[in-house]
Design an enzyme around this catalytic site. Sequence first.
Site, PDB file in Angstrom:
ATOM      1  N   ASP A  41      35.512  19.809  42.935  1.00  0.00           N
ATOM      2  CA  ASP A  41      35.626  18.415  42.458  1.00  0.00           C
ATOM      3  C   ASP A  41      36.591  17.594  43.301  1.00  0.00           C
ATOM      4  O   ASP A  41      37.192  16.633  42.820  1.00  0.00           O
ATOM      5  CB  ASP A  41      36.079  18.376  40.977  1.00  0.00           C
ATOM      6  CG  ASP A  41      35.266  19.303  40.094  1.00  0.00           C
ATOM      7  OD1 ASP A  41      34.029  19.214  40.159  1.00  0.00           O
ATOM      8  OD2 ASP A  41      35.863  20.113  39.373  1.00  0.00           O
ATOM      9  N   GLN A  90      31.562  23.379  45.526  1.00  0.00           N
ATOM     10  CA  GLN A  90      32.731  23.927  44.824  1.00  0.00           C
ATOM     11  C   GLN A  90      33.979  23.853  45.706  1.00  0.00           C
ATOM     12  O   GLN A  90      34.086  22.979  46.536  1.00  0.00           O
ATOM     13  CB  GLN A  90      32.447  25.366  44.327  1.00  0.00           C
ATOM     14  CG  GLN A  90      31.469  25.423  43.177  1.00  0.00           C
ATOM     15  CD  GLN A  90      30.079  25.826  43.595  1.00  0.00           C
ATOM     16  OE1 GLN A  90      29.839  26.273  44.689  1.00  0.00           O
ATOM     17  NE2 GLN A  90      29.131  25.648  42.705  1.00  0.00           N
ATOM     18  N   LYS A 111      34.060  15.873  47.930  1.00  0.00           N
ATOM     19  CA  LYS A 111      33.382  16.216  49.186  1.00  0.00           C
ATOM     20  C   LYS A 111      32.176  15.313  49.442  1.00  0.00           C
ATOM     21  O   LYS A 111      31.912  14.918  50.575  1.00  0.00           O
ATOM     22  CB  LYS A 111      32.948  17.679  49.156  1.00  0.00           C
ATOM     23  CG  LYS A 111      34.105  18.657  49.075  1.00  0.00           C
ATOM     24  CD  LYS A 111      33.634  20.087  48.983  1.00  0.00           C
ATOM     25  CE  LYS A 111      32.994  20.436  47.654  1.00  0.00           C
ATOM     26  NZ  LYS A 111      33.908  20.335  46.502  1.00  0.00           N
ATOM     27  N   HIS A 157      27.792  16.541  43.634  1.00  0.00           N
ATOM     28  CA  HIS A 157      28.489  15.716  44.620  1.00  0.00           C
ATOM     29  C   HIS A 157      28.239  14.255  44.280  1.00  0.00           C
ATOM     30  O   HIS A 157      27.102  13.799  44.269  1.00  0.00           O
ATOM     31  CB  HIS A 157      28.001  16.044  46.027  1.00  0.00           C
ATOM     32  CG  HIS A 157      28.545  17.332  46.560  1.00  0.00           C
ATOM     33  ND1 HIS A 157      28.273  17.808  47.816  1.00  0.00           N
ATOM     34  CD2 HIS A 157      29.373  18.237  45.991  1.00  0.00           C
ATOM     35  CE1 HIS A 157      28.917  18.957  47.997  1.00  0.00           C
ATOM     36  NE2 HIS A 157      29.582  19.227  46.900  1.00  0.00           N
TER      37      HIS A 157
END
Length: 423
Positions: A13, A224, A16, A41
């Site tokens: 989180d 992740q 990215k 995302h």
Amino acid sequence: MTVDLLLGLQWGDEGKGKIVDVLTSKYDIIARFQGGPNAGHTLEFDGIKHVLRTIPSGIFHRNSINIIGNGVVIDPVVFKSEIDGLAKFNLDLKSKLIISRKAHLILPTHRLLDAASEASKGKAKIGSTLKGIGPTYMDKTGRNGLRVGDIELADFKERYRTLADKHEAMIAFYDVNIQYNLPELESEFFEAIEDLKKLHFIDSEEYLAQAQKAGKSILCEGAQGSLLDVDFGTYPFVTSSNTTAAGACTGLGIAPNKIKEVYGIFKAYTTRVGSGPFPTEDFTEAGDLMASVGNEFGSVTGRKRRCGWLDLVALKYAIQINGVTQLMMMKGDVLSGFATLKVATAYNYKGEVIKHLPYNIEEENVTPIYTELKGWQADLTGMTTYETLPKELKDYIEFIEKEVEVPIKIVSVGPDRKQTITR
């Protein structure tokens, strides 16, 4: 020819998706290398918020090819929903989105197995998102799995039936109350498989090898975060794949010596979803404020994220195992208004002061040792240059750089792609 890698350095989180979106114009190919549809995302531009689960974050850029690599696990039903959600944006998905034949498929029974396994653990549950990802990776390593390339085989349905029957026997073994209608789930699954067939399947390792020879620039995108890596994360409270830099090599078939820059993404503070140790978690008003201002809720699951101060012990560990060359700090704007900021620079580990991440960071073993820095009051969201940022934020950034010995090249001051300051 350039192969760069972008990944998260905390418990996921980190933001990215936004950074991939910001960087995509520099790359010909965006390639997702691991994980499944539990990772969302989030991208925001032109006043619209987009959440991608499986599709790489470069999909909104006209000139980029997006690859789903062999290390990814794909749920055809979720994938179909994601494709349907993009229909209104008039994207040329058939030419822009390609899938490795070696990527594994998440079956409906994988999701049911996930739910049965988690229910059987009671209070010891690990906080699974129940998307079937763990059981799919178990079948992969157990050499039972079905892959995208199997869809092209004449006996695909027979192969499916054999594995699904095995899963049903395993679900019965758990002896928990899981209600489901498998024929209905299977109907949905096979309908989604037909949609999946409309896309282009490739031998991704060969495709990427030829792309490198042709001088194409490639950005490898992770899901992740590093502290959720199945080997190097806070096991067993981790995901089922390698989220670290090594996962890009095995998840795409790219040789390690081809990777140049490793972009590491981190938040100005720390968050974690689900169970597991979190040394700098803040249970006071400060943690609640980070959660509310930062809108810290899972983009896929909606689960509230636990919040706390920046942990430089954990961050240095992630930088080390990934070989990070550049850092990008997200959500600096969320910390505006705090009079004092705390940063963990060491741990008291069983009575000893240490500066590395030990085997066990459960709270009975680890107490963070904090350094305090002065906070800033300014609203950062409209700022566009590093020079205009408050002195206290610059001090914060420079303190982090000195501690971790890697430069911070990007500072994000809001969710929109335009709210990104390059140093």
